[in-house]
Design a protein around this motif. Structure first.
Motif, short mmCIF file in Angstrom:
data_model
loop_
_atom_site.label_atom_id
_atom_site.label_comp_id
_atom_site.label_asym_id
_atom_site.label_seq_id
_atom_site.Cartn_x
_atom_site.Cartn_y
_atom_site.Cartn_z
N ILE A 251 0.83 -1.22 0.00
CA ILE A 251 0.00 0.00 0.00
C ILE A 251 0.87 1.27 0.00
O ILE A 251 0.39 2.35 -0.32
N PHE A 252 2.14 1.12 0.41
CA PHE A 252 3.05 2.28 0.37
C PHE A 252 3.82 2.28 -0.94
O PHE A 252 4.23 1.23 -1.41
N PRO A 253 4.08 3.42 -1.57
CA PRO A 253 3.69 4.77 -1.13
C PRO A 253 2.33 5.21 -1.65
O PRO A 253 1.95 6.36 -1.46
N ARG A 254 1.55 4.31 -2.29
CA ARG A 254 0.31 4.75 -2.94
C ARG A 254 -0.68 5.38 -1.97
O ARG A 254 -1.37 6.35 -2.31
N ILE A 255 -0.73 4.84 -0.76
CA ILE A 255 -1.72 5.38 0.20
C ILE A 255 -1.35 6.81 0.61
O ILE A 255 -2.21 7.60 1.01
N LEU A 256 -0.07 7.17 0.47
CA LEU A 256 0.35 8.54 0.79
C LEU A 256 -0.26 9.54 -0.19
O LEU A 256 -0.53 10.69 0.15
N HIS A 257 -0.50 9.08 -1.44
CA HIS A 257 -1.14 9.97 -2.42
C HIS A 257 -2.57 10.30 -2.00
O HIS A 257 -3.09 11.36 -2.33
N CYS A 258 -3.20 9.36 -1.27
CA CYS A 258 -4.58 9.60 -0.80
C CYS A 258 -4.63 10.76 0.21
O CYS A 258 -5.69 11.36 0.39
N LEU A 259 -3.50 11.05 0.87
CA LEU A 259 -3.47 12.17 1.83
C LEU A 259 -3.61 13.51 1.11
O LEU A 259 -3.85 14.54 1.73
N LYS A 260 -3.44 13.49 -0.20
CA LYS A 260 -3.58 14.71 -1.01
C LYS A 260 -4.87 14.68 -1.84
O LYS A 260 -5.09 15.53 -2.69
N ASP A 261 -5.72 13.67 -1.62
CA ASP A 261 -6.93 13.51 -2.43
C ASP A 261 -7.85 14.72 -2.28
O ASP A 261 -7.84 15.38 -1.23
N ILE A 262 -8.65 14.99 -3.30
CA ILE A 262 -9.57 16.13 -3.18
C ILE A 262 -10.71 15.85 -2.21
O ILE A 262 -11.34 16.76 -1.69
N ASP A 263 -10.97 14.57 -1.94
CA ASP A 263 -12.07 14.19 -1.04
C ASP A 263 -11.55 14.14 0.40
O ASP A 263 -10.62 13.41 0.71
N GLU A 264 -12.19 14.92 1.30
CA GLU A 264 -11.65 14.99 2.67
C GLU A 264 -11.76 13.67 3.42
O GLU A 264 -10.92 13.36 4.26
N PHE A 265 -12.77 12.85 3.09
CA PHE A 265 -12.93 11.58 3.81
C PHE A 265 -11.89 10.55 3.34
O PHE A 265 -11.46 9.70 4.11
N VAL A 266 -11.52 10.63 2.07
CA VAL A 266 -10.43 9.76 1.59
C VAL A 266 -9.16 10.14 2.36
O VAL A 266 -8.43 9.27 2.86
N ARG A 267 -8.90 11.44 2.48
CA ARG A 267 -7.70 11.90 3.19
C ARG A 267 -7.72 11.42 4.64
O ARG A 267 -6.73 10.88 5.14
N LYS A 268 -8.87 11.60 5.31
CA LYS A 268 -8.94 11.21 6.73
C LYS A 268 -8.80 9.70 6.90
O LYS A 268 -8.08 9.24 7.80
N ASN A 269 -9.48 8.92 6.06
CA ASN A 269 -9.41 7.46 6.20
C ASN A 269 -8.02 6.92 5.88
O ASN A 269 -7.57 5.95 6.49
N ALA A 270 -7.34 7.56 4.91
CA ALA A 270 -5.97 7.15 4.60
C ALA A 270 -5.05 7.44 5.79
O ALA A 270 -4.22 6.61 6.18
N ALA A 271 -5.24 8.63 6.40
CA ALA A 271 -4.44 8.99 7.58
C ALA A 271 -4.70 8.02 8.72
O ALA A 271 -3.79 7.61 9.45
N THR A 272 -5.96 7.61 8.87
CA THR A 272 -6.33 6.66 9.94
C THR A 272 -5.65 5.32 9.70
O THR A 272 -5.14 4.69 10.63
N CYS A 273 -5.63 4.88 8.45
CA CYS A 273 -4.99 3.60 8.11
C CYS A 273 -3.50 3.64 8.44
O CYS A 273 -2.95 2.70 9.04
N ILE A 274 -2.85 4.74 8.08
CA ILE A 274 -1.41 4.88 8.36
C ILE A 274 -1.17 4.91 9.88
O ILE A 274 -0.23 4.29 10.38
N ARG A 275 -2.06 5.59 10.60
CA ARG A 275 -1.93 5.63 12.06
C ARG A 275 -2.01 4.21 12.65
O ARG A 275 -1.24 3.85 13.53
N GLU A 276 -2.98 3.42 12.16
CA GLU A 276 -3.17 2.08 12.71
C GLU A 276 -1.95 1.18 12.46
O GLU A 276 -1.70 0.24 13.20
N ILE A 277 -1.21 1.47 11.38
CA ILE A 277 0.00 0.69 11.10
C ILE A 277 1.16 1.20 11.96
O ILE A 277 1.90 0.41 12.55
N ALA A 278 1.27 2.53 12.08
CA ALA A 278 2.41 3.14 12.78
C ALA A 278 2.48 2.77 14.26
O ALA A 278 3.56 2.71 14.83
#
Length: 506
Positions: A251-278
């Motif tokens: 999923i890396f680095p593709r999921i990092l591109h989602c942090l720049k997505d125009i949709d705010e929920f895509v951005r938030k959910n991607a950040a949440t996914c990265i948090r759960e891994i970190a």
């Protein structure tokens, strides 16, 4: 004569059609709901579910679904009028339009509470809904997947009944269909199953869902990406092993591109996914750092506002907590300014508390880390939040802990001087640092006097025998008694007293 008889039946049928379609239409507007309920609409719709005209059955189911969707009281009424068994029976018998409407009613009833979802399960709906997942028509699959997700989302036990009914492999197959809405709803249902426990998440992993979900991180449909990131987060959160499964799906680095997505929920959910891994291990945190995840997350927190910031704030804290090197990566990626900004400007206390926690995790490792925070004026800001009368208990606790852990590492004295105004429970850590550093640094001793620091600690009313009192004594021992006396608060009075006692004539 027979024409006259037929006419009666035709008129009765027309009246039923008009009635059921009008009720279905009225049920779309909230202001009509009470009137419909008071008129006894449930009891009148129930027999129409078994009508010999298919369109009447469908409209009756649709009307019931809309009513049940409106409130838990009406959903309860569907259960008490024993409508569920009829719907379940019809699910396996009728055409696709009816199946869709029946699944909608089951979803509408299930959504309100675990008890109502359990009533749907008890009516035998699961087997019928799972069978609908194998229908040819995508809209029937959609309706069934949606209902199953609504049942599973309430509790671990309900999710387990959905798994036991054999839903997971079929939901994974539905996710592979070309229809976007079906893909979204299947991912959402899988997410609702995964979230409860490692065992349930493992069931979804074993069905081969992760690699399929990971492929769609780069999809161009925002609502689908929301569900995909959410589902991967719900899998990764449970354990190191499950988080590693998600990471191994590349999923890396593709999921990092989602942090720049125009949709705010895509951005938030991607950040949440990265948090759960970190949060799991230093190795997983390092993997995120090496993929460029910290810089991407810093940009995300800088741009996001409100609750959307939370997963990003927590991610930086989790990464920084593991080691000096990882914390340094956060500092170098300019992670301190957006965390400080959230600490100062976010109105919600839980966001301020998360920022305080993350800043504490960055600064607690070494004097260099602490200095980075001190030079960014974070310590004074943490103190202000700690002392603010409206701060919640949790925020005060987190701010105090962060202050304590960073101050105890901070040897950059000019940054500590503004904290000499702190209350005794924080001040003792500040004065302790001066007592540690001043004995070995002549210039620091001089600037401590010139900046007014020595005078400030003379003004502190420390209890005799307290640690604070001991630290102040240790500092005073480093200066000639006349200087300490000169800066004592009652020095002027002592001089005046001496003047009164002095008699030049004698």
């Amino acid at each position: 004569m027979s024409r006259a008889v037929l006419q009666v039946f035709e008129e009765y049928q027309k009246a039923r059609v008009t009635f059921v379609q009008t009720v279905a239409d009225l049920a779309t507007r909230p202001q009509n709901i009470d009137a419909l309920q008071n008129a006894g609409v449930m009891a009148l719709l129930r027999p129409l579910l078994l009508d010999n005209v298919a369109s009447i059955q469908q409209s009756a189911a649709l009307a019931l679904g809309r009513l049940a969707n409106y409130s838990d009281e009406l959903a309860e009424s569907v259960v008490t009028h024993e409508i569920l068994p009829q719907l379940v029976y019809s699910l396996s018998q009728q055409n696709r339009f009816y199946k869709k409407a029946a699944a909608f009613v089951l979803r509408a009833v299930s959504k309100h509470s675990p008890q109502l979802a359990q009533a749907v399960v008890d009516s035998g709906a699961l087997d019928a809904l799972v069978t609908c997942l194998e229908e040819f028509d995508p809209s029937v699959k959609e309706a069934a997947a949606w209902a199953l997700g609504y049942i599973a989302r309430h509790t671990k036990e309900l999710a387990q009944t959905v798994v036991d009914a054999g839903a997971v492999p079929l939901l994974v197959l539905c996710f592979q269909e070309p229809e976007l809405t079906l893909k979204r709803i299947s991912a959402s249902a899988l997410s609702d199953i995964c979230k409860h426990s490692p065992e349930l998440a493992q069931t979804v992993v074993d069905a081969g869902a992760v690699s399929l979900l990971a492929k769609d991180i780069s999809h161009n449909d925002a609502p689908l990406k929301r569900q995909v990131c959410s589902c991967l987060a719900q899998i990764a959160k449970h354990s190191v092993d499950l988080a590693e499964v998600v990471v191994e799906a590349e999923i890396f680095p593709r999921i990092l591109h989602c942090l720049k997505d125009i949709d705010e929920f895509v951005r938030k959910n991607a950040a949440t996914c990265i948090r759960e891994i970190a949060r799991h291990t230093p190795d997983l945190a390092k993997l995120i750092v090496n993929a460029g995840g910290v810089a991407a997350m810093v940009d995300y927190i800088t741009e996001a506002r409100g609750n959307n910031r939370l997963p990003g704030i927590m991610t930086l804290g989790y990464i920084a907590a593991f080691s000096e090197t990882l914390a340094l990566a956060v500092v170098v990626s300019k992670g301190i300014p957006p965390l400080k900004d959230a600490l100062i400007n976010e109105p919600e206390d839980h966001l301020k508390a998360a920022s305080a926690w993350s800043l504490g995790q960055i600064g607690r490792h070494s004097p260099d880390h602490a200095r980075a925070l001190a030079e960014a004026d974070v310590l004074r800001r943490l103190l202000a939040v700690y002392l603010h009368q409206d701060s919640s208990e949790d925020l005060q606790t987190k701010a105090k802990r962060a202050l304590k852990s960073v101050i105890q590492k901070c040897t950059h004295l000019p940054a500590l001087e503004p904290l000499l105004e702190a209350p005794p429970n924080i001040l003792k850590y500040v004065v302790q640092q001066f007592a540690k550093v001043l004995p070995n640094d002549m210039n620091a001793r001089r600037s401590f006097v010139q900046s007014g620091g020595l005078q400030k600690i003379q003004e502190v009313k420390a209890e005799v025998g307290s640690k604070l009192h001991d630290y102040i004594d240790e500092i005073n021992m480093l200066y000639p008694p006349e200087i300490v006396q000169y800066y004592s608060p009652n020095y002027a009075e002592t001089l005046l007293k001496k003047m009164d006692e002095f008699n030049p004539g004698t």
